[in-house]
Scaffold this motif. Sequence first.
Motif, PDB file in Angstrom:
ATOM      1  N   UNK A  50       0.847  -1.187   0.000  1.00 34.52           N
ATOM      2  CA  UNK A  50       0.000   0.000   0.000  1.00 34.52           C
ATOM      3  C   UNK A  50       0.889   1.246   0.000  1.00 34.52           C
ATOM      4  N   UNK A  51       1.044   1.885  -1.155  1.00 34.84           N
ATOM      5  CA  UNK A  51       1.885   3.086  -1.209  1.00 34.84           C
ATOM      6  C   UNK A  51       1.139   4.327  -0.731  1.00 34.84           C
ATOM      7  N   UNK A  52       1.874   5.260  -0.180  1.00 33.38           N
ATOM      8  CA  UNK A  52       1.289   6.541   0.208  1.00 33.38           C
ATOM      9  C   UNK A  52       2.343   7.628   0.120  1.00 33.38           C
ATOM     10  N   UNK A  66      -1.736  11.304   0.745  1.00 36.44           N
ATOM     11  CA  UNK A  66      -2.292  10.706  -0.469  1.00 36.44           C
ATOM     12  C   UNK A  66      -2.114   9.195  -0.362  1.00 36.44           C
ATOM     13  N   UNK A  67      -3.238   8.465  -0.417  1.00 38.54           N
ATOM     14  CA  UNK A  67      -3.158   7.023  -0.231  1.00 38.54           C
ATOM     15  C   UNK A  67      -4.147   6.313  -1.148  1.00 38.54           C
ATOM     16  N   UNK A  68      -3.986   4.996  -1.233  1.00 39.83           N
ATOM     17  CA  UNK A  68      -4.874   4.173  -2.038  1.00 39.83           C
ATOM     18  C   UNK A  68      -5.723   3.285  -1.138  1.00 39.83           C
ATOM     19  N   UNK A  69      -7.010   3.174  -1.467  1.00 40.73           N
ATOM     20  CA  UNK A  69      -7.888   2.245  -0.773  1.00 40.73           C
ATOM     21  C   UNK A  69      -8.805   1.601  -1.805  1.00 40.73           C
ATOM     22  N   UNK A  70      -8.620   0.307  -1.993  1.00 50.35           N
ATOM     23  CA  UNK A  70      -9.412  -0.428  -2.995  1.00 50.35           C
ATOM     24  C   UNK A  70      -9.352   0.265  -4.357  1.00 50.35           C
TER      25      UNK A  70
END
Length: 229
Positions: A50-52, A66-70
């Motif tokens: 999970x990159x941020x 800034x992050x990724x979720x699904x």
Amino acid sequence: MIVFFQSFAQEITGSDLVKKTIQYHDPNNNWSHFRAKLFIEMQMPNGKQLPSEVSIDLPQEYFKLSSLKNDNQIEHIVNKDNYAFNLNGKTEVSEEEIKTFNLTNTRAKFMRNYYTFLYGLPMKLADPGTIIDPVVEKKEFKGKEYLVLKVKYEEGIGKDSWYFYFDPKTYAMEVYQFYHDETKNDGEYIVLSGQEVYRGIKIPKIRTWYENKDSRLLATDKLTKVSSL
């Protein structure tokens, strides 16, 4: 050797240890002027990554995560007392999206405090409201002796009990752990390895998180890059 270590641990005070570790990690007192973007990759035990990206500008009181979720790109922004959010590039979000992706002021403030605390350690130990135990203990962890500092916080700042482990020669911070309730052996411990040096500040590069009760691996955070804002 053992006698010397024991006597030294008794002689150094908690406040002295905080000063020495800050001198090691931030010898030029640059943390208060910190302005940078952190690129972080979290790896879960199942292998998922999970990159941020975290932007921190302490002088301007600005923070952005800034992050990724699904597969959704989410941004939480705190600009002084103002809050803003982005979901896949759009700023207008529905009530359902707010709930699904936790796009709230409370969450944004929590994440700001979380990242500035973790990546600001050990300098953050000098913050107002931090209760430093005057007694420094010695403790062995994974075969190495450490100087161990207990820290609590004034009411309204934090309720957890923290323990910080420092190399007795360099005063580098190498482990820390926290408990919500020590009698239950809950909480987590975090092992630090590697360093990323940014404008003289020695920032731990890899944080590996475990549960206190059974040493179960929770996640590994890797700081892959630090760049100027």
